[in-house]
Write an enzyme that holds these catalytic residues in place. Structure first.
Site, PDB file in Angstrom:
ATOM      1  N   GLU B  48      -3.416   5.265  -0.939  1.00 57.80           N
ATOM      2  CA  GLU B  48      -3.931   4.041  -0.317  1.00 57.80           C
ATOM      3  C   GLU B  48      -4.375   3.039  -1.378  1.00 57.80           C
ATOM      4  O   GLU B  48      -4.070   1.839  -1.286  1.00 57.80           O
ATOM      5  CB  GLU B  48      -5.112   4.353   0.612  1.00 57.80           C
ATOM      6  N   ASN B  52      -2.601  -0.557  -2.164  1.00 62.75           N
ATOM      7  CA  ASN B  52      -3.348  -1.818  -2.082  1.00 62.75           C
ATOM      8  C   ASN B  52      -3.122  -2.675  -3.320  1.00 62.75           C
ATOM      9  O   ASN B  52      -2.931  -3.888  -3.223  1.00 62.75           O
ATOM     10  CB  ASN B  52      -4.843  -1.555  -1.931  1.00 62.75           C
ATOM     11  N   ARG B 105       1.612  -3.924   8.158  1.00 61.96           N
ATOM     12  CA  ARG B 105       0.564  -3.113   7.534  1.00 61.96           C
ATOM     13  C   ARG B 105      -0.439  -2.708   8.596  1.00 61.96           C
ATOM     14  O   ARG B 105      -0.706  -3.483   9.520  1.00 61.96           O
ATOM     15  CB  ARG B 105      -0.193  -3.909   6.435  1.00 61.96           C
TER      16      ARG B 105
END
Lengths: 101, 143
Positions: B48, B52, B105
């Site tokens: 994650e 990002n 997303r």
């Protein structure tokens, strides 16, 4: 990599391998191609052979939910490994998409 | 507190490196004898954070992502840093389902990172970059 088979009005797609941001666009394309070609009433995504899934997988599922809704169909998820079920529950996916065992 | 072991990974913001990053951190943490679930959670949290940096931090630009993993007894601290655009509103960014991503997303990155770590911090400055620091207590053997 995916495999698909038809069962009555349902299209069952078994996803193999990892679902992350890198593999998500290819996965989207592959699923959408089959769905748009065959127009199933129900799309079932089988996660039993998914070895890794992060929130990119949640995004892929939500996108396919929108696609199925747009053609008047349904989406169902099945055989989610516990770790993957956990993150889908965090996103409360079960509230809009059926999660079968 | 002095760490017992550490490693640093630096790689460009190519999405193919997401898998490499999570497996590398997992391989490093393996020495603390984690459970499969702990490893899975660490891999997901790293994925994650790196995603990002790639999607939001750098976007279409090029840049490097720095990952540092430190072991302090059976606690692992993972730092993921980019020198990308930074986050204007950190509070908003951490809201579940909030996303600025143009593509599809889910907006769950921060929620998942927080859920899978025992402590979580994010520091960011617009125009300078973002650093995420996650700590997790591993239930296994002590060093």
């Amino acid at each position: 990599m995916i495999e698909h088979r038809t069962l009555n009005d349902s299209m069952i797609i078994t996803i193999h391998g990892e679902i992350d941001h890198h593999s998500a666009s290819g996965l989207r394309k592959d699923i959408d191609f089959i769905v748009k070609k065959d127009n199933p009433k129900k799309l079932v995504l089988d996660f039993s052979d998914v070895s890794f899934c992060d929130s990119s997988g949640i995004a892929v599922v939500l996108g396919r939910y929108k696609l199925m809704s747009s053609i008047g169909g349904f989406l169902e998820l099945t055989r989610l490994p516990p770790a993957i079920r956990k993150i889908f529950d965090m996103a409360d996916i079960g509230r809009i998409i059926k999660i079968a065992d | 507190m002095k760490y017992t072991n550490t490693m640093t990974l630096i790689f460009p913001n190519k999405s193919v490196n997401e898998g490499f990053a999570r497996v590398s951190v997992a391989a490093f943490v393996a020495q603390t004898d984690p459970t499969l679930q702990e490893l899975s959670e660490i891999k997901t949290a790293v994925s994650e954070a790196v995603t990002n940096s790639i999607v939001h931090g750098y976007g279409d630009s090029e840049g490097l992502i720095h990952i540092k993993a430190q072991l302090i007894n059976n606690r692992v601290r993972i730092t993921v840093k980019d020198s990308g655009v930074g986050i204007p509103d950190i509070e908003k960014a951490q809201e579940p389902c909030y996303t600025t991503g143009g593509e599809e997303r889910a907006g769950m990155g921060f929620t998942i990172m927080k859920s899978f770590s025992d402590s979580f911090k994010v520091r960011s400055k617009v125009g300078k970059g973002t650093t995420v620091i996650m700590e997790k207590e591993i239930s296994g053997k002590r060093y």
